[in-house]
Design a protein around this motif. Sequence first.
Motif, short mmCIF file in Angstrom:
data_model
loop_
_atom_site.label_atom_id
_atom_site.label_comp_id
_atom_site.label_asym_id
_atom_site.label_seq_id
_atom_site.Cartn_x
_atom_site.Cartn_y
_atom_site.Cartn_z
N ALA A 108 41.06 46.21 67.32
CA ALA A 108 42.89 46.03 66.78
C ALA A 108 43.78 45.55 67.42
O ALA A 108 44.03 46.17 68.49
CB ALA A 108 43.06 46.64 65.62
N VAL A 109 44.82 44.37 67.23
CA VAL A 109 45.88 44.37 67.19
C VAL A 109 47.31 44.47 66.92
O VAL A 109 46.89 45.11 65.91
CB VAL A 109 45.98 42.68 67.45
CG1 VAL A 109 45.53 41.94 68.45
CG2 VAL A 109 46.12 41.87 66.20
N THR A 110 48.09 45.11 67.59
CA THR A 110 48.93 45.96 66.87
C THR A 110 50.55 45.53 67.70
O THR A 110 50.61 45.20 69.45
CB THR A 110 48.98 47.74 67.07
OG1 THR A 110 50.79 47.91 66.46
CG2 THR A 110 49.06 48.17 68.63
N ALA A 111 51.53 45.16 67.37
CA ALA A 111 52.56 45.05 67.81
C ALA A 111 53.64 45.80 68.42
O ALA A 111 53.74 46.91 68.32
CB ALA A 111 53.74 44.29 66.90
N GLY A 112 54.39 45.10 69.85
CA GLY A 112 55.13 46.60 70.19
C GLY A 112 56.46 45.50 70.31
O GLY A 112 56.90 44.43 69.53
N GLU A 113 57.69 46.18 71.06
CA GLU A 113 58.50 45.61 71.02
C GLU A 113 58.70 43.98 71.58
O GLU A 113 57.88 43.65 72.74
CB GLU A 113 59.77 46.41 72.13
CG GLU A 113 59.60 47.86 71.48
CD GLU A 113 61.34 48.52 71.79
OE1 GLU A 113 61.21 47.84 73.40
OE2 GLU A 113 61.41 49.96 72.35
N GLU A 114 59.67 43.47 70.83
CA GLU A 114 59.82 41.66 71.28
C GLU A 114 58.31 41.31 71.63
O GLU A 114 58.24 41.06 70.76
CB GLU A 114 60.17 41.82 72.61
CG GLU A 114 61.96 42.68 73.11
CD GLU A 114 62.37 42.29 74.25
OE1 GLU A 114 61.36 42.31 75.04
OE2 GLU A 114 63.25 42.93 74.94
N ASN A 115 57.93 40.88 72.32
CA ASN A 115 56.62 39.86 71.96
C ASN A 115 55.35 40.49 73.12
O ASN A 115 54.37 40.17 72.98
CB ASN A 115 57.16 38.17 72.99
CG ASN A 115 57.92 37.77 72.65
OD1 ASN A 115 57.68 37.88 71.43
ND2 ASN A 115 58.68 37.24 74.01
#
Length: 276
Positions: free
Chosen positions: A113-120
């Motif tokens: 799975a992909v998960t978002a962090g800070e900025e990009n």
Amino acid sequence: MTAEIKLGLCNPPEPIYLYVKNAELSGESYLWYHYNIDKDKTIPVLEKGLTGYISELRLTTKEFKGKDNIKLDIVVRSDEVYIVRTGIETNFSKTFLLAASIVQDFEKPLILAVTAGEENVVFCRLYDAVTRVRIRREWDKDADWATIIHDIQTRLGGVSSTTPSTPKLSVVPQSVHTLDLRVKQIRTLLDYPLDLVKEWLQFQNAINPSQLDISKIDSLIKTMCLAWASDKCEYPNHAESSYQKEVIDAVASGADELAAISAWMQELQTAKTGAV
């Protein structure tokens, strides 16, 4: 049991590439995407997980702006064959590798799975598809990534044929990809011109170092090292003899090649500075 084959019109059994990126298109956020080369079109993938069997892990060299870029390809067998491709130095690659490093049984399905962090930034999370439990390993920025990749590839090499039948990709053996990485790492350490490596490969009728015999790769590495040392020693034979002792002999005794070359470079640099 042989899988039932559906007759009639169909799409060719080509792998589906997923590229990792934290971006937005037409006001819609996404973390990975397909790319339609024919139409030069980015197609966002809204689902954040991919369930399947991780069957291969390989390194691919792609040229970008005259420089080699190492990509990590994660091959996942599912309803189709998917290849998740991302830069080897990305947070996604590193978080995937850390989690995958503690998976002992790749015969079981996993959720990538992909998960978002800070900025990009994009991170990877790995789950057991049966228990739905996340597979965790503590973050380690100083991890030995090359060793982790090799260990995962070794375990993947033992995956049996009991996993669901899907098209087998024709790829170069994993050890060969390691040879490409070997040349890449040493060339970078020496700051040796990429164009000269390409020119040398052309004379060998090859595109990548991995297409050559190991003895030729050893010769290339020696050539790069001695070129670096050409202005570090008063006598040319001193550079070659020290390379034999501090690198070749050390590696034969079990030393890490990259570390041995780095120590050899430091020794010659120190000697040159002391002689000035």
